[in-house]
Design an enzyme around this catalytic site. Structure first.
Site, mmCIF file in Angstrom:
data_model
loop_
_atom_site.group_PDB
_atom_site.id
_atom_site.type_symbol
_atom_site.label_atom_id
_atom_site.label_comp_id
_atom_site.label_asym_id
_atom_site.label_seq_id
_atom_site.Cartn_x
_atom_site.Cartn_y
_atom_site.Cartn_z
ATOM 1 N N LYS A 143 -0.098 -6.596 6.426
ATOM 2 C CA LYS A 143 -0.067 -6.895 4.991
ATOM 3 C C LYS A 143 0.440 -8.321 4.785
ATOM 4 C CE LYS A 143 2.422 -5.673 0.685
ATOM 5 N NZ LYS A 143 3.348 -4.720 0.008
ATOM 6 N N ASP A 181 5.066 -11.173 -4.006
ATOM 7 C CA ASP A 181 4.775 -9.965 -4.790
ATOM 8 C C ASP A 181 5.633 -9.931 -6.049
ATOM 9 O OD1 ASP A 181 4.092 -7.501 -5.752
ATOM 10 O OD2 ASP A 181 5.070 -6.353 -4.137
ATOM 11 N N LYS A 196 7.895 -6.837 -11.582
ATOM 12 C CA LYS A 196 9.154 -6.358 -11.005
ATOM 13 C C LYS A 196 10.326 -6.850 -11.834
ATOM 14 C CE LYS A 196 7.821 -6.151 -6.128
ATOM 15 N NZ LYS A 196 8.092 -4.730 -5.917
ATOM 16 N N ASP A 251 7.047 -10.317 1.629
ATOM 17 C CA ASP A 251 6.039 -9.265 1.566
ATOM 18 C C ASP A 251 4.819 -9.576 2.455
ATOM 19 O OD1 ASP A 251 5.569 -6.730 0.606
ATOM 20 O OD2 ASP A 251 4.565 -7.383 -1.236
ATOM 21 N N ASP A 287 1.943 -2.975 -9.040
ATOM 22 C CA ASP A 287 2.936 -3.296 -8.007
ATOM 23 C C ASP A 287 2.684 -2.509 -6.712
ATOM 24 O OD1 ASP A 287 5.087 -4.557 -6.889
ATOM 25 O OD2 ASP A 287 6.612 -3.408 -7.975
ATOM 26 N N GLU A 331 0.367 -2.821 -4.637
ATOM 27 C CA GLU A 331 -0.755 -3.689 -4.279
ATOM 28 C C GLU A 331 -1.023 -3.725 -2.781
ATOM 29 O OE1 GLU A 331 2.235 -4.707 -4.465
ATOM 30 O OE2 GLU A 331 2.375 -5.917 -2.643
ATOM 31 N N ARG A 384 -1.248 -1.377 -0.492
ATOM 32 C CA ARG A 384 -2.271 -0.404 -0.075
ATOM 33 C C ARG A 384 -3.659 -0.841 -0.529
ATOM 34 N NH1 ARG A 384 0.896 4.203 -3.307
ATOM 35 N NH2 ARG A 384 2.601 2.776 -2.833
HETATM 36 N N1 BES Z 1 6.352 -4.959 -1.482
HETATM 37 C C1 BES Z 1 6.733 -3.815 -2.228
HETATM 38 C C2 BES Z 1 7.616 -2.863 -1.430
HETATM 39 C C3 BES Z 1 9.044 -3.288 -1.237
HETATM 40 C C4 BES Z 1 9.940 -3.254 -2.288
HETATM 41 C C5 BES Z 1 9.473 -3.652 0.002
HETATM 42 C C6 BES Z 1 11.253 -3.617 -2.061
HETATM 43 C C7 BES Z 1 10.795 -3.996 0.231
HETATM 44 C C8 BES Z 1 11.683 -3.985 -0.804
HETATM 45 C C9 BES Z 1 5.500 -3.037 -2.661
HETATM 46 O O1 BES Z 1 4.384 -3.801 -2.955
HETATM 47 C C10 BES Z 1 5.871 -2.319 -3.913
HETATM 48 O O2 BES Z 1 6.139 -2.960 -4.871
HETATM 49 N N2 BES Z 1 5.871 -1.001 -3.857
HETATM 50 C C11 BES Z 1 6.253 -0.207 -4.967
HETATM 51 C C12 BES Z 1 5.310 0.963 -5.025
HETATM 52 C C13 BES Z 1 5.429 1.779 -6.287
HETATM 53 C C14 BES Z 1 4.949 0.974 -7.465
HETATM 54 C C15 BES Z 1 4.614 3.027 -6.124
HETATM 55 C C16 BES Z 1 7.679 0.265 -4.754
HETATM 56 O O3 BES Z 1 8.065 0.545 -3.617
HETATM 57 O O4 BES Z 1 8.420 0.297 -5.724
HETATM 58 ZN ZN ZN Z 2 4.243 -5.596 -2.020
HETATM 59 MN MN MN Z 3 4.387 -4.498 -4.945
#
Ligand code: BES
Ligand code: ZN
Ligand code: MN
Length: 505
Positions: free
Chosen positions: A275, A280, A287, A298, A357, A359, A361
């Protein structure tokens, strides 16, 4: 830092410092490691007297620096506590090495002889001990100062820093073997260090274009094949899901494809998919502000793939490995994907984007479909995918998900060997309905419950044609707080996994 292997005569050879281990007293074992014992004999019992005085108890990670020991040509001896001999594990070995390096860095020492790889560490072979020693020292001496202004005066007045570390082994006949292990540790250190650098670089520098250029430069350096697909080519492939993520950003997306083809022609490749979200923001599902800077990390999945390619290129690993990196930014703008938008992936499956968010996947699913064309023996994706994985496992283990238990086991074992652990998480069909959508084949989120599992379930819908595993490295790829910085994980795990595949063949 220069490393070398020595089988030294401690009574004759001279170093700035000798590093030797001391255990904690116990009824069943002696306190002095073999090297410490040898010094004790040479010095007429000096070390034993030190211990008797209570100046070194052998407590794990404790250190004492001794100067000008009688009958010893070396100027200093650093005693390093190892804890109880019967409790001395792989983890203690690493801790002792880290403590030693910390102590060495405090003195005016430019070269030292380390006598720690001679100590028994469970049943680990010499090869393992040397490779881990080199890797650990490179890890703790890593600095990221590429983008700080150089202060010439400060540099001039700076105390000596360690330039060369010699690793002592007891048998001269093991020198060749030890040198191979050292080279392996150094190759790994280079890959880890590159992965850290890429993660640590600011997001205005480390853009998708920058990552593509790095991959290109690496390919030129080592002579492997690389291809960078631009937006038009990505569109041509029908990667509507990937394009949906990048469309809010002014930075052009890239699909990087690297090919390390050093196995037999007919050997099916391992495909690594990383990825590469270089920042992000969350997109329209923006966020919150706190720690948002950390979303420059990210792209650490991508960094781990590039780092692993550096390591296996250094090692000239006789294996076919393909690296695929979908990379872009996730930004809000007038062109950005909205919650409710439906995207059509390369596989033809449609996705309702309920949260922009989620994104990672969305870019991975298209890369995973693209992976099919290589007829892989296995596909591993590596992604900072979910905050939920950090809640589940913290910073100690990466989350491992797989549609094949044998593959999962191989990755778990590799993580144990490399001290870069993963933990096998469930991915039962029971979780799949959380991704149901009224308007598309699936939604891109599955609610708060089991967030890292439903993310893996989403990916599993695009990986039915091959053996696949997913590593969620959201908790392991970087450290927050005062020690903020990339860790280079899981380059060690991936390297160990690939090495084990050669031995298995
Ligand atoms: N890059 C983030 C995941 C992440 C968040 C990694 C904090 C490390 C620390 C990912 O793209 C994301 O934002 N995931 C969301 C998914 C949710 C919206 C289903 C998450 O984990 O909050
Ligand atoms: Zn992300
Ligand atoms: Mn995200």
């Amino acid at each position: 830092m220069e490393f070398s292997i020595k089988s030294s005569d401690l009574g004759k050879d001279s170093y700035d410092c000798l590093v030797v281990g001391v255990f904690t007293a116990s009824e069943t074992s002696s306190q002095l490691s073999n090297a410490a014992q040898a010094l004790d004999v040479l010095s007429g019992g000096y070390i034993a007297r030190m211990i008797q005085q209570g100046d070194m108890t052998g407590k794990l990670e404790s250190t004492v620096m001794l100067h000008h020991i009688p009958n010893l040509p070396s100027q200093r001896v650093l005693l390093v506590g190892l804890g109880k001999q019967e409790d001395f594990t792989e983890k203690s070995y690493i801790k002792a090495i880290k403590a030693a390096v910390k102590a060495l860095n405090q003195g005016a020492i430019s070269q030292a002889l380390i006598c720690l790889a001679e100590i028994s560490v469970q049943s680990q072979p010499l090869h393992w001990k040397i490779a881990r020693l080199v890797e650990t020292i490179a890890d703790v001496t890593y600095k990221f100062d590429a983008i700080k202004k150089k202060d010439a005066d400060a540099e001039k007045n700076c105390k000596k820093s360690i330039e060369a570390l010699h690793i002592n082994i007891s048998q001269v006949s093991d020198i060749k073997l030890a040198e191979v292990a050292m080279a392996e540790g150094m190759a790994l250190a280079k890959g880890v260090s590159l992965a850290k650098d890429l993660g640590n670089l600011p997001p205005n520098v480390c853009t998708p274009t920058y990552l593509a250029n790095q991959a290109q430069a690496l390919a030129n350096q080592y002579g492997f094949k690389v291809e960078v697909l631009e937006r038009e080519a990505i569109a041509q492939l029908g990667m509507g899901s990937f394009l949906g993520v990048t469309q809010g950003s002014d930075e052009p997306p890239k699909l990087i494809v690297m090919q390390h083809l050093k196995g037999q022609n007919d050997q099916k490749p391992v495909v690594l998919v990383g990825k590469g979200i270089t920042f992000d923001t969350g997109g329209i599902s923006l966020k919150p502000g706190a720690e948002m800077d950390e979303m420059k990390y990210d792209m650490c999945g991508a960094a781990s793939v590039i780092g692993t390619f550096k390591t296996i290129a250094e090692l000239n690993l006789p294996l076919n490995v393909i690296g695929i990196i979908p990379t872009c930014e996730n930004m809000p703008s007038g062109r950005a994907t909205r919650p409710g938008d439906v995207l059509t992936s390369m596989s033809g499956l449609t996705i309702e984007v309920l949260n922009t968010d989620a994104e990672g996947r969305l870019i991975l699913c298209d890369a995973l479909t693209y992976a099919e064309r290589f007829e892989p023996s296995a596909v591993i994706d590596i992604a900072t995918l979910t905050g939920a994985c950090v809640i589940a496992l913290g910073a100690h283990a990466s989350g491992l998900f797989s549609n094949n238990d044998a593959l999962a086991k191989q990755l778990l074992n590799a993580g144990e060997t490399a001290l870069d652990r993963a933990w096998h998480m469930p991915m039962w069909d029971d979780y799949q309905p959380q991704l149901d959508s009224n308007f598309a084949d699936m939604a891109n989120i599955g609610g708060r419950a089991a967030g890292s599992i439903t993310a893996a379930c989403f990916l599993s819908r695009f990986t039915k044609k091959y053996d696949w595993a997913h590593l969620d490295i959201a908790g392991t790829a970087w450290k927050s707080g005062k020690e903020k910085g990339g860790t280079g994980r899981p380059v060690p795990l991936l390297t160990a996994f690939l090495q084990a595949r050669i031995q298995a063949k």
